[in-house]
Enzyme design. Sequence first.
Site, PDB file in Angstrom:
ATOM      1  N   GLY A 255       2.111  11.510   1.729  1.00 44.81           N
ATOM      2  CA  GLY A 255       0.687  11.578   1.406  1.00 44.81           C
ATOM      3  C   GLY A 255       0.275  12.815   0.630  1.00 44.81           C
ATOM      4  O   GLY A 255      -0.911  13.051   0.411  1.00 44.81           O
ATOM      5  N   GLU A 297       8.026  12.552   4.341  1.00 38.00           N
ATOM      6  CA  GLU A 297       8.295  11.374   3.495  1.00 38.00           C
ATOM      7  C   GLU A 297       7.444  11.331   2.229  1.00 38.00           C
ATOM      8  O   GLU A 297       6.651  10.404   2.034  1.00 38.00           O
ATOM      9  CB  GLU A 297       8.002  10.101   4.304  1.00 38.00           C
ATOM     10  CG  GLU A 297       8.787   9.988   5.579  1.00 38.00           C
ATOM     11  CD  GLU A 297       8.245   8.904   6.503  1.00 38.00           C
ATOM     12  OE1 GLU A 297       9.029   8.402   7.320  1.00 38.00           O
ATOM     13  OE2 GLU A 297       7.050   8.554   6.410  1.00 38.00           O
ATOM     14  N   PRO A 298       7.588  12.320   1.358  1.00 36.79           N
ATOM     15  CA  PRO A 298       6.789  12.262   0.137  1.00 36.79           C
ATOM     16  C   PRO A 298       7.280  11.175  -0.818  1.00 36.79           C
ATOM     17  O   PRO A 298       8.487  11.007  -1.006  1.00 36.79           O
ATOM     18  CB  PRO A 298       6.994  13.650  -0.484  1.00 36.79           C
ATOM     19  CG  PRO A 298       8.288  14.142   0.061  1.00 36.79           C
ATOM     20  CD  PRO A 298       8.508  13.472   1.381  1.00 36.79           C
ATOM     21  N   GLY A 299       6.365  10.420  -1.380  1.00 41.89           N
ATOM     22  CA  GLY A 299       6.724   9.430  -2.399  1.00 41.89           C
ATOM     23  C   GLY A 299       6.070   9.842  -3.702  1.00 41.89           C
ATOM     24  O   GLY A 299       6.717  10.346  -4.624  1.00 41.89           O
ATOM     25  N   ARG A 300       4.751   9.687  -3.733  1.00 40.46           N
ATOM     26  CA  ARG A 300       3.955  10.028  -4.913  1.00 40.46           C
ATOM     27  C   ARG A 300       4.243  11.444  -5.423  1.00 40.46           C
ATOM     28  O   ARG A 300       4.351  11.650  -6.635  1.00 40.46           O
ATOM     29  CB  ARG A 300       2.474   9.920  -4.537  1.00 40.46           C
ATOM     30  CG  ARG A 300       1.490  10.198  -5.652  1.00 40.46           C
ATOM     31  CD  ARG A 300       0.096  10.466  -5.076  1.00 40.46           C
ATOM     32  NE  ARG A 300      -0.214   9.508  -4.036  1.00 40.46           N
ATOM     33  CZ  ARG A 300      -0.857   8.369  -4.227  1.00 40.46           C
ATOM     34  NH1 ARG A 300      -1.277   8.057  -5.431  1.00 40.46           N
ATOM     35  NH2 ARG A 300      -1.085   7.551  -3.212  1.00 40.46           N
ATOM     36  N   ARG A 341      -3.717   0.289  -9.614  1.00 42.25           N
ATOM     37  CA  ARG A 341      -4.464   1.269  -8.806  1.00 42.25           C
ATOM     38  C   ARG A 341      -5.946   1.410  -9.177  1.00 42.25           C
ATOM     39  O   ARG A 341      -6.783   1.496  -8.277  1.00 42.25           O
ATOM     40  CB  ARG A 341      -3.763   2.629  -8.831  1.00 42.25           C
ATOM     41  CG  ARG A 341      -2.378   2.578  -8.150  1.00 42.25           C
ATOM     42  CD  ARG A 341      -1.728   3.949  -8.037  1.00 42.25           C
ATOM     43  NE  ARG A 341      -2.430   4.799  -7.110  1.00 42.25           N
ATOM     44  CZ  ARG A 341      -3.206   5.813  -7.450  1.00 42.25           C
ATOM     45  NH1 ARG A 341      -3.378   6.137  -8.727  1.00 42.25           N
ATOM     46  NH2 ARG A 341      -3.833   6.522  -6.537  1.00 42.25           N
ATOM     47  N   CYS A 372      -7.202 -11.350 -17.822  1.00 40.40           N
ATOM     48  CA  CYS A 372      -8.448 -12.115 -17.728  1.00 40.40           C
ATOM     49  C   CYS A 372      -9.176 -11.759 -16.448  1.00 40.40           C
ATOM     50  O   CYS A 372      -9.209 -12.550 -15.494  1.00 40.40           O
ATOM     51  CB  CYS A 372      -8.159 -13.599 -17.800  1.00 40.40           C
ATOM     52  SG  CYS A 372      -7.418 -14.001 -19.371  1.00 40.40           S
ATOM     53  N   GLU A 373      -9.725 -10.559 -16.418  1.00 41.27           N
ATOM     54  CA  GLU A 373     -10.347 -10.023 -15.220  1.00 41.27           C
ATOM     55  C   GLU A 373     -11.231  -8.863 -15.682  1.00 41.27           C
ATOM     56  O   GLU A 373     -10.733  -7.951 -16.338  1.00 41.27           O
ATOM     57  CB  GLU A 373      -9.224  -9.517 -14.290  1.00 41.27           C
ATOM     58  CG  GLU A 373      -9.604  -9.091 -12.925  1.00 41.27           C
ATOM     59  CD  GLU A 373      -9.848 -10.272 -11.994  1.00 41.27           C
ATOM     60  OE1 GLU A 373     -10.827 -10.215 -11.267  1.00 41.27           O
ATOM     61  OE2 GLU A 373      -9.061 -11.247 -12.028  1.00 41.27           O
TER      62      GLU A 373
HETATM   63  C1  LIG Z   1       3.187   5.252   1.864  1.00 45.91           C
HETATM   64  C2  LIG Z   1       3.984   5.987   2.840  1.00 45.91           C
HETATM   65  C3  LIG Z   1       4.636   7.164   2.475  1.00 45.91           C
HETATM   66  C4  LIG Z   1       4.516   7.788   1.105  1.00 45.91           C
HETATM   67  O1  LIG Z   1       3.204   8.131   0.782  1.00 45.91           O
HETATM   68  P1  LIG Z   1       2.925   8.994  -0.536  1.00 45.91           P
HETATM   69  O2  LIG Z   1       1.436   9.074  -0.613  1.00 45.91           O
HETATM   70  O3  LIG Z   1       3.512   8.251  -1.679  1.00 45.91           O
HETATM   71  O4  LIG Z   1       3.571  10.317  -0.329  1.00 45.91           O
HETATM   72  C5  LIG Z   1       5.429   7.781   3.413  1.00 45.91           C
HETATM   73  N1  LIG Z   1       5.581   7.270   4.656  1.00 45.91           N
HETATM   74  C6  LIG Z   1       4.965   6.146   5.042  1.00 45.91           C
HETATM   75  C7  LIG Z   1       5.183   5.638   6.400  1.00 45.91           C
HETATM   76  C8  LIG Z   1       4.149   5.460   4.163  1.00 45.91           C
HETATM   77  O5  LIG Z   1       3.550   4.350   4.563  1.00 45.91           O
END
Ligand SMILES: *Cc1c(COP(=O)(O)O)cnc(C)c1O
Length: 443
Positions: A255, A297-300, A341, A372-373
Amino acid sequence: MSAFDPAIFSLNSRFDVDHLMIGGVSAVDLAAEFGTPLYVVDEADFLLRATAWKSALEGAFGTQAGTVYYAAKSFIAKEIARWVDRAEIGLDVCTGGELAVAESVGFSPDRIEVHGNNKSEDEIRHAISIGVRSIVMDSFNEIERVARIASELGKVQRVLIRVTPGVEAHTHEFIATAHEDVKFGFSLASGTAWDAIYAIENQPSLQLVGLHSHIGSQIFNSEGFAAAAKKLIGLLSRFRDSYGRELSELDLGGGYGIAYLPGETTLDPIQVLNELAAVVKSECESVGIALPIISIEPGRAIVGPSTTTLYTVGTTKEVELDGGLTRRYVAVDGGMSDNIRPALYGAEYWAIIANRLPLGPLCNTRIVGKHCETGDIVIRDIDISADTQSGDLLAIPATGAYGRSMASNYNHVPRPAVVAVIDGKARLIVRRETIADLLALDL
Ligand SMILES: *Cc1c(COP(=O)(O)O)cnc(C)c1O
């Protein structure tokens, strides 16, 4: 003013006289070779962020630093899984599909954590049988299911409990996940998280190692994470009091916020994790438990800033508004199928002209897609050069997370290719879908 702003483009991007360069490759050449829309990933940027999170976690928690699990849902492909492996971090997957990508490149299962609120029997069986490091429990049904399958396979599975700590992250409501009224996890306040501990402790095929929480997305300070951590530590201490031993792991989720617009700043891993560590350490001391192993758990925050989407401008038009004003509409060759998004939760982006220097005055513009939105908007409001015209190349930075991974085939539009750029070289890592790919599914 729509100028190149290095703070929102990937680290190896620059505007070179009259065109955008990414990873040493001209955006004009990329568009010519690979077509548009095109996701361009700055490989070195991705690797640098992945290792920055790893070393920041180690710096903040020392010997108790656990694993940085890259959240595959933000974007995964075989090559991305290889980069995650090269950065020596872990992978968080939430479906069998994401797990299959990891397996296809030989990603070590003991660095994989499995999430999801409705894992299928097949997904659970497969994950346990290949030996994933841990599975995060999301419901009582699942505790029974995972316990039964582990026992059938003659294994003891390490599990964590996903706890909803009732901490509301300061972000858009639809992407906040830690209110109590959400589909994820076990609520702390209602006592179901406590009951989940009991249920797991009664299962000989499950080994409860710790707690997990994920409080939302696009969070810009450590307060929310710290508040959630305190609640989880309270539960750890209650566990110690009742069960006479300590749980050793805490996973505080992802997050971490990134910049999408000029003036915004991407969260600094060292700063946020040091602040978090101070709170976690003092909280553990005050309740008298050993500092657990901390994972995140960083993704973004790893993939988001690495990627720029290139679009070609097709049509433009002026639309009259109330009060004699006009708005310029600029339509590009993609839209909500490659970036949902803005339509999904009002996310905002920035754009620059990538193929030339902008001329003339700025003009209030809405950049829209080809779907088409009416809500198919890339950027609702941007002051961009009034001479933006058909054939121009637009570059939208910070599109690495939840772009390609949430892409659809709406209007039977094939999903764009992903190209990695590094040291002046470009290579395809996900090829463009074709109409033939789509038609091949129809029987
Ligand atoms: C979505 C999610 C993430 C990653 O969130 P980011 O905003 O991309 O860092 C990590 N852990 C869990 C359980 C999630 O659902």
